[in-house]
Design a protein around this motif. Structure first.
Motif, short mmCIF file in Angstrom:
data_model
loop_
_atom_site.label_atom_id
_atom_site.label_comp_id
_atom_site.label_asym_id
_atom_site.label_seq_id
_atom_site.Cartn_x
_atom_site.Cartn_y
_atom_site.Cartn_z
N LYS A 106 22.39 47.65 9.77
CA LYS A 106 23.18 48.38 9.48
C LYS A 106 23.12 49.96 9.72
O LYS A 106 21.97 50.39 9.78
CB LYS A 106 23.35 48.39 7.69
N VAL A 107 24.17 50.60 9.94
CA VAL A 107 24.10 52.13 10.15
C VAL A 107 23.96 52.87 8.83
O VAL A 107 25.02 52.49 8.06
CB VAL A 107 25.19 52.49 10.96
N THR A 108 23.05 53.58 8.48
CA THR A 108 22.92 54.31 7.39
C THR A 108 23.17 55.69 7.31
O THR A 108 23.67 56.31 6.17
CB THR A 108 21.53 54.31 6.78
N GLY A 109 23.56 56.39 8.38
CA GLY A 109 23.91 57.74 8.63
C GLY A 109 23.85 58.16 10.25
O GLY A 109 23.39 57.70 10.92
N ALA A 110 24.57 59.46 10.28
CA ALA A 110 24.54 60.03 11.45
C ALA A 110 24.67 61.40 11.36
O ALA A 110 25.61 61.79 10.33
CB ALA A 110 25.82 59.55 12.50
N THR A 111 24.09 62.25 12.13
CA THR A 111 23.94 63.64 12.20
C THR A 111 24.26 64.23 13.52
O THR A 111 23.93 63.48 14.51
CB THR A 111 22.65 64.46 11.67
N PHE A 112 24.67 65.53 13.80
CA PHE A 112 24.81 65.95 15.11
C PHE A 112 24.46 67.58 14.87
O PHE A 112 25.11 68.34 14.25
CB PHE A 112 26.34 65.95 15.39
N GLU A 113 23.37 67.71 15.64
CA GLU A 113 22.90 69.25 15.60
C GLU A 113 22.25 69.46 16.95
O GLU A 113 21.65 68.74 17.32
CB GLU A 113 21.76 69.06 14.50
N ASN A 114 22.77 70.71 17.22
CA ASN A 114 22.17 71.44 18.46
C ASN A 114 22.46 70.53 19.60
O ASN A 114 21.52 70.21 20.53
CB ASN A 114 20.63 71.80 18.72
N GLY A 115 23.56 69.86 19.79
CA GLY A 115 23.87 68.94 20.79
C GLY A 115 23.28 67.52 20.92
O GLY A 115 23.38 66.74 22.03
N MET A 116 22.58 67.13 19.82
CA MET A 116 21.96 65.79 19.82
C MET A 116 22.59 65.10 18.50
O MET A 116 22.58 65.78 17.45
CB MET A 116 20.34 66.15 19.48
N LEU A 117 23.03 63.91 18.89
CA LEU A 117 23.52 63.10 18.04
C LEU A 117 22.57 62.01 17.56
O LEU A 117 21.97 61.37 18.32
CB LEU A 117 24.73 62.13 18.53
N THR A 118 22.07 61.95 16.12
CA THR A 118 21.30 60.97 15.73
C THR A 118 21.94 60.21 14.75
O THR A 118 22.54 60.31 13.84
CB THR A 118 20.10 61.84 15.00
N ILE A 119 21.64 58.79 15.05
CA ILE A 119 22.10 57.67 14.41
C ILE A 119 21.03 56.88 13.76
O ILE A 119 20.18 56.33 14.51
CB ILE A 119 23.16 56.70 15.12
N ASP A 120 20.94 56.66 12.29
CA ASP A 120 19.96 56.03 11.54
C ASP A 120 20.39 54.76 11.44
O ASP A 120 21.64 54.50 10.95
CB ASP A 120 19.58 56.74 10.33
N LEU A 121 19.50 53.58 11.57
CA LEU A 121 20.22 52.34 11.19
C LEU A 121 18.77 51.64 10.34
O LEU A 121 17.44 52.03 10.75
CB LEU A 121 20.07 51.38 12.62
N VAL A 122 19.06 50.47 9.62
CA VAL A 122 18.09 49.86 8.83
C VAL A 122 18.45 48.67 9.01
O VAL A 122 19.67 47.99 8.97
CB VAL A 122 17.95 50.49 7.39
N ARG A 123 17.56 47.70 8.96
CA ARG A 123 17.80 46.05 8.90
C ARG A 123 17.33 45.76 7.29
O ARG A 123 16.29 46.03 6.95
CB ARG A 123 16.72 45.22 9.71
N GLU A 124 18.33 45.14 6.84
CA GLU A 124 18.29 44.68 5.49
C GLU A 124 18.48 43.31 5.40
O GLU A 124 19.77 42.73 5.20
CB GLU A 124 19.27 45.38 4.51
#
Length: 157
Positions: A106-124
């Motif tokens: 599942k996707v737990t969150g996303a951030t966009f900072e300084n031109g970098m998109l970060t998508i966090d995922l976790v296996r539950e």
């Protein structure tokens, strides 16, 4: 070698037809190299996708999860100003990137900072699907179901 012989897989494995379909799709659709991205293993069940999206704003990026896939889309706004480039090395063009997610990721969150998109995922993995130990009873013990439920109660405590 352009084709895979998956017949041995079908003979001994049940329900892996989806795996064969994924292999065929990967072979048919060469993954685009734009935008560049990394996939990191943060911990045992946590992952992170980091995409370099220079020239994009937060409003121009869409992240959609649908069943077992993650779609990241960027639609660049048209620039009103006419520009003359002597060298254009920043490719700020529209893109669509798809990631196939494993079961229970599942996707737990996303951030966009300084031109970098970060998508966090976790296996539950659901508790019902996790391995559990079954205690072996003696020949005189006829209540095997009681032993299993007693073990489950101990694990829950």
């Amino acid at each position: 070698m352009r084709t895979f012989d998956l017949a041995p897989l079908y003979r001994s494995a049940i329900g892996f037809d989806r795996l064969a379909q994924l292999l065929n799709e990967q072979r048919a659709d060469a993954q685009p190299s734009y935008p560049p991205y990394n996939i990191e293993l943060v911990s045992e069940d946590k992952y992170r996708i980091v995409m370099a999206l220079a020239g994009f704003s937060r409003e121009e990026i869409d992240i959609i999860t649908e069943r077992d896939s993650l779609h990241v889309t960027g639609r660049k706004q048209k620039d009103c100003v006419e520009r003359t480039f002597l060298h254009r090395g920043i490719a700020a063009r529209d893109f669509e990137q798809r990631f196939q997610l494993a079961n229970h990721v599942k996707v737990t969150g996303a951030t966009f900072e300084n031109g970098m998109l970060t998508i966090d995922l976790v296996r539950e993995v659901p508790e019902a699907l996790k391995p559990r130990k079954i205690e072996i009873g003696t020949g005189s013990d006829t209540s095997v179901g009681a032993t299993v439920s007693a073990l489950e109660q101990r694990q829950a405590a």
